[in-house]
Scaffold this motif. Structure first.
Motif, PDB file in Angstrom:
ATOM      1  N   ASP A  94       0.828  -1.208   0.000  1.00  0.00           N
ATOM      2  CA  ASP A  94       0.000   0.000   0.000  1.00  0.00           C
ATOM      3  C   ASP A  94       0.857   1.251   0.000  1.00  0.00           C
ATOM      4  OD1 ASP A  94      -2.294  -1.514   0.109  1.00  0.00           O
ATOM      5  OD2 ASP A  94      -2.510  -1.349   2.285  1.00  0.00           O
ATOM      6  N   LYS A  95       0.269   2.358  -0.481  1.00  0.00           N
ATOM      7  CA  LYS A  95       0.947   3.647  -0.342  1.00  0.00           C
ATOM      8  C   LYS A  95       1.115   3.927   1.144  1.00  0.00           C
ATOM      9  CE  LYS A  95       0.956   5.202  -4.685  1.00  0.00           C
ATOM     10  NZ  LYS A  95       1.750   6.139  -5.399  1.00  0.00           N
ATOM     11  N   THR A  96       2.174   4.627   1.475  1.00  0.00           N
ATOM     12  CA  THR A  96       2.543   4.784   2.885  1.00  0.00           C
ATOM     13  C   THR A  96       1.435   5.424   3.710  1.00  0.00           C
ATOM     14  OG1 THR A  96       4.817   5.057   2.143  1.00  0.00           O
ATOM     15  CG2 THR A  96       4.341   5.628   4.411  1.00  0.00           C
ATOM     16  N   MET A  97       0.796   6.459   3.166  1.00  0.00           N
ATOM     17  CA  MET A  97      -0.231   7.152   3.930  1.00  0.00           C
ATOM     18  C   MET A  97      -1.381   6.212   4.291  1.00  0.00           C
ATOM     19  SD  MET A  97      -2.214  10.636   2.991  1.00  0.00           S
ATOM     20  CE  MET A  97      -3.802  10.097   2.446  1.00  0.00           C
ATOM     21  N   TYR A  98      -1.804   5.387   3.353  1.00  0.00           N
ATOM     22  CA  TYR A  98      -2.917   4.478   3.595  1.00  0.00           C
ATOM     23  C   TYR A  98      -2.471   3.261   4.404  1.00  0.00           C
ATOM     24  CZ  TYR A  98      -5.369   7.462   0.418  1.00  0.00           C
ATOM     25  OH  TYR A  98      -5.939   8.562  -0.149  1.00  0.00           O
ATOM     26  N   ALA A  99      -1.215   2.877   4.277  1.00  0.00           N
ATOM     27  CA  ALA A  99      -0.712   1.753   5.071  1.00  0.00           C
ATOM     28  C   ALA A  99      -0.664   2.118   6.547  1.00  0.00           C
ATOM     29  CB  ALA A  99       0.674   1.359   4.578  1.00  0.00           C
ATOM     30  N   LEU A 100      -0.358   3.369   6.850  1.00  0.00           N
ATOM     31  CA  LEU A 100      -0.294   3.803   8.253  1.00  0.00           C
ATOM     32  C   LEU A 100      -1.657   3.752   8.929  1.00  0.00           C
ATOM     33  CD1 LEU A 100       2.128   6.854   8.174  1.00  0.00           C
ATOM     34  CD2 LEU A 100       2.511   4.666   9.288  1.00  0.00           C
ATOM     35  N   THR A 101      -2.730   3.859   8.146  1.00  0.00           N
ATOM     36  CA  THR A 101      -4.070   3.836   8.747  1.00  0.00           C
ATOM     37  C   THR A 101      -4.430   2.458   9.291  1.00  0.00           C
ATOM     38  OG1 THR A 101      -5.133   3.389   6.625  1.00  0.00           O
ATOM     39  CG2 THR A 101      -4.897   5.698   7.271  1.00  0.00           C
ATOM     40  N   ALA A 102      -3.626   1.437   9.004  1.00  0.00           N
ATOM     41  CA  ALA A 102      -3.869   0.114   9.588  1.00  0.00           C
ATOM     42  C   ALA A 102      -3.591   0.124  11.088  1.00  0.00           C
ATOM     43  CB  ALA A 102      -2.996  -0.933   8.906  1.00  0.00           C
ATOM     44  N   VAL A 103      -2.783   1.077  11.548  1.00  0.00           N
ATOM     45  CA  VAL A 103      -2.483   1.196  12.973  1.00  0.00           C
ATOM     46  C   VAL A 103      -3.668   1.875  13.647  1.00  0.00           C
ATOM     47  CG1 VAL A 103      -0.923   2.182  14.681  1.00  0.00           C
ATOM     48  CG2 VAL A 103      -0.022   1.367  12.503  1.00  0.00           C
ATOM     49  N   LYS A 104      -4.161   1.293  14.728  1.00  0.00           N
ATOM     50  CA  LYS A 104      -5.308   1.848  15.431  1.00  0.00           C
ATOM     51  C   LYS A 104      -4.925   3.189  16.048  1.00  0.00           C
ATOM     52  CE  LYS A 104      -9.101   0.362  18.234  1.00  0.00           C
ATOM     53  NZ  LYS A 104      -9.699  -0.691  19.002  1.00  0.00           N
ATOM     54  N   ILE A 117      -8.185  13.300  31.271  1.00  0.00           N
ATOM     55  CA  ILE A 117      -8.894  13.507  32.534  1.00  0.00           C
ATOM     56  C   ILE A 117      -7.961  13.369  33.733  1.00  0.00           C
ATOM     57  CG2 ILE A 117      -9.650  11.123  32.894  1.00  0.00           C
ATOM     58  CD1 ILE A 117     -11.987  14.071  33.284  1.00  0.00           C
ATOM     59  N   LYS A 118      -6.902  12.556  33.598  1.00  0.00           N
ATOM     60  CA  LYS A 118      -5.999  12.340  34.730  1.00  0.00           C
ATOM     61  C   LYS A 118      -4.899  13.392  34.817  1.00  0.00           C
ATOM     62  CE  LYS A 118      -6.786   7.629  35.865  1.00  0.00           C
ATOM     63  NZ  LYS A 118      -7.617   7.009  34.881  1.00  0.00           N
ATOM     64  N   ASP A 119      -4.220  13.667  33.698  1.00  0.00           N
ATOM     65  CA  ASP A 119      -3.083  14.592  33.760  1.00  0.00           C
ATOM     66  C   ASP A 119      -3.281  15.885  32.974  1.00  0.00           C
ATOM     67  OD1 ASP A 119      -2.913  13.555  31.244  1.00  0.00           O
ATOM     68  OD2 ASP A 119      -1.021  12.497  31.551  1.00  0.00           O
ATOM     69  N   GLY A 120      -4.379  16.014  32.227  1.00  0.00           N
ATOM     70  CA  GLY A 120      -4.665  17.252  31.504  1.00  0.00           C
ATOM     71  C   GLY A 120      -3.801  17.486  30.293  1.00  0.00           C
ATOM     72  N   LYS A 121      -3.111  16.469  29.800  1.00  0.00           N
ATOM     73  CA  LYS A 121      -2.204  16.631  28.661  1.00  0.00           C
ATOM     74  C   LYS A 121      -2.916  16.318  27.351  1.00  0.00           C
ATOM     75  CE  LYS A 121       2.040  15.667  31.142  1.00  0.00           C
ATOM     76  NZ  LYS A 121       3.174  14.772  31.313  1.00  0.00           N
ATOM     77  N   TYR A 122      -2.336  16.845  26.277  1.00  0.00           N
ATOM     78  CA  TYR A 122      -2.794  16.560  24.919  1.00  0.00           C
ATOM     79  C   TYR A 122      -1.825  15.551  24.309  1.00  0.00           C
ATOM     80  CZ  TYR A 122      -5.630  20.798  25.250  1.00  0.00           C
ATOM     81  OH  TYR A 122      -6.546  21.747  25.626  1.00  0.00           O
ATOM     82  N   SER A 123      -2.345  14.494  23.681  1.00  0.00           N
ATOM     83  CA  SER A 123      -1.459  13.502  23.084  1.00  0.00           C
ATOM     84  C   SER A 123      -2.179  12.730  21.992  1.00  0.00           C
ATOM     85  CB  SER A 123      -0.944  12.525  24.154  1.00  0.00           C
ATOM     86  OG  SER A 123      -2.013  11.879  24.769  1.00  0.00           O
ATOM     87  N   GLN A 124      -1.399  12.044  21.169  1.00  0.00           N
ATOM     88  CA  GLN A 124      -1.933  11.146  20.146  1.00  0.00           C
ATOM     89  C   GLN A 124      -1.721   9.733  20.658  1.00  0.00           C
ATOM     90  OE1 GLN A 124      -3.477  12.030  17.371  1.00  0.00           O
ATOM     91  NE2 GLN A 124      -3.638  10.082  16.335  1.00  0.00           N
ATOM     92  N   ILE A 125      -2.796   9.024  20.900  1.00  0.00           N
ATOM     93  CA  ILE A 125      -2.701   7.685  21.464  1.00  0.00           C
ATOM     94  C   ILE A 125      -2.945   6.669  20.357  1.00  0.00           C
ATOM     95  CG2 ILE A 125      -3.659   6.137  23.173  1.00  0.00           C
ATOM     96  CD1 ILE A 125      -3.892   8.397  24.952  1.00  0.00           C
ATOM     97  N   ILE A 126      -2.075   5.671  20.288  1.00  0.00           N
ATOM     98  CA  ILE A 126      -2.167   4.700  19.203  1.00  0.00           C
ATOM     99  C   ILE A 126      -2.064   3.278  19.746  1.00  0.00           C
ATOM    100  CG2 ILE A 126      -1.338   6.114  17.305  1.00  0.00           C
ATOM    101  CD1 ILE A 126       1.433   5.205  17.911  1.00  0.00           C
ATOM    102  N   SER A 127      -2.472   2.352  18.923  1.00  0.00           N
ATOM    103  CA  SER A 127      -2.322   0.921  19.131  1.00  0.00           C
ATOM    104  C   SER A 127      -2.992   0.443  20.419  1.00  0.00           C
ATOM    105  CB  SER A 127      -0.832   0.580  19.100  1.00  0.00           C
ATOM    106  OG  SER A 127      -0.629  -0.790  19.014  1.00  0.00           O
ATOM    107  N   SER A 128      -2.316  -0.351  21.213  1.00  0.00           N
ATOM    108  CA  SER A 128      -2.930  -0.952  22.397  1.00  0.00           C
ATOM    109  C   SER A 128      -3.169   0.073  23.500  1.00  0.00           C
ATOM    110  CB  SER A 128      -2.052  -2.082  22.924  1.00  0.00           C
ATOM    111  OG  SER A 128      -0.783  -1.580  23.252  1.00  0.00           O
ATOM    112  N   ALA A 129      -2.431   1.169  23.502  1.00  0.00           N
ATOM    113  CA  ALA A 129      -2.655   2.221  24.502  1.00  0.00           C
ATOM    114  C   ALA A 129      -4.037   2.836  24.324  1.00  0.00           C
ATOM    115  CB  ALA A 129      -1.578   3.293  24.397  1.00  0.00           C
ATOM    116  N   LEU A 130      -4.501   2.909  23.073  1.00  0.00           N
ATOM    117  CA  LEU A 130      -5.827   3.446  22.795  1.00  0.00           C
ATOM    118  C   LEU A 130      -6.910   2.564  23.416  1.00  0.00           C
ATOM    119  CD1 LEU A 130      -7.439   5.622  21.251  1.00  0.00           C
ATOM    120  CD2 LEU A 130      -7.427   4.099  19.302  1.00  0.00           C
ATOM    121  N   ASP A 131      -6.759   1.262  23.268  1.00  0.00           N
ATOM    122  CA  ASP A 131      -7.725   0.326  23.856  1.00  0.00           C
ATOM    123  C   ASP A 131      -7.776   0.466  25.370  1.00  0.00           C
ATOM    124  OD1 ASP A 131      -8.356  -0.745  21.372  1.00  0.00           O
ATOM    125  OD2 ASP A 131      -6.757  -2.242  21.501  1.00  0.00           O
ATOM    126  N   SER A 132      -6.607   0.537  26.004  1.00  0.00           N
ATOM    127  CA  SER A 132      -6.585   0.613  27.460  1.00  0.00           C
ATOM    128  C   SER A 132      -7.145   1.945  27.955  1.00  0.00           C
ATOM    129  CB  SER A 132      -5.174   0.387  27.993  1.00  0.00           C
ATOM    130  OG  SER A 132      -4.301   1.383  27.519  1.00  0.00           O
TER     131      SER A 132
END
Length: 155
Positions: A25-35, A91-106
């Protein structure tokens, strides 16, 4: 029709953030496989990492992959705006972040557990297995429940 000529260093399946990514796949669309990574975030991450858009995911060099992973793991240091991230004002630390993969599920599971614990409306709806976001429930969403009247035998 012309055939695709593969380079010697072409990787058919990449492992990015504990996710198998298709190298064809093109790189941009291949990256969307990551949750947790959508098309727009993948596009912006590729621009910030200066990875060419015409490359396939399997053609990426290790340096380009390293730059991409750095941008995705720490987007705020690359001037990606806060409104673009998927976890705003945690809600816990008030930070802004991009959460991916298994961290998103948890994180999602923790949020639902917190809502159930404080007995808020959304938490109760999750607990009961009902629709949460204000949808109608009179006629839809009846799977798994008994509905209707049983017929009499011999009638």
């Amino acid at each position: 029709m012309g055939s695709l000529v593969e380079a010697e260093d072409f990787t058919h399946i990449l492992r990015i953030f504990n996710t198998n990514v298709d190298g064809k796949d093109k790189t941009m669309y291949a990256l969307t496989a990551v949750k947790g990574i959508g098309r727009r975030f993948a596009n912006l991450a590729m621009k910030k990492a200066e990875v060419p858009f015409d490359k396939r995911a399997g053609e990426l060099t290790p340096e380009e992959l390293e730059r991409l992973t750095k941008v995705i793991t720490d987007p705020r240091s690359y001037k990606i705006p806060d409104w673009f991230l998927n976890r705003q004002k945690d809600i816990k630390d008030g930070k802004y972040s991009q959460i991916i993969s298994s961290a998103l599920d948890s994180k999602l599971r923790d949020d639902f557990e917190r809502m159930k614990k404080i007995r808020c409306h959304r938490g109760l709806r999750h607990y009961w297995g009902l629709r949460v976001k204000g949808q109608k429930t009179k006629t839809t969403g009846r799977r798994g429940r008994t509905v209707g009247v049983a017929k009499k035998k011999g009638a």
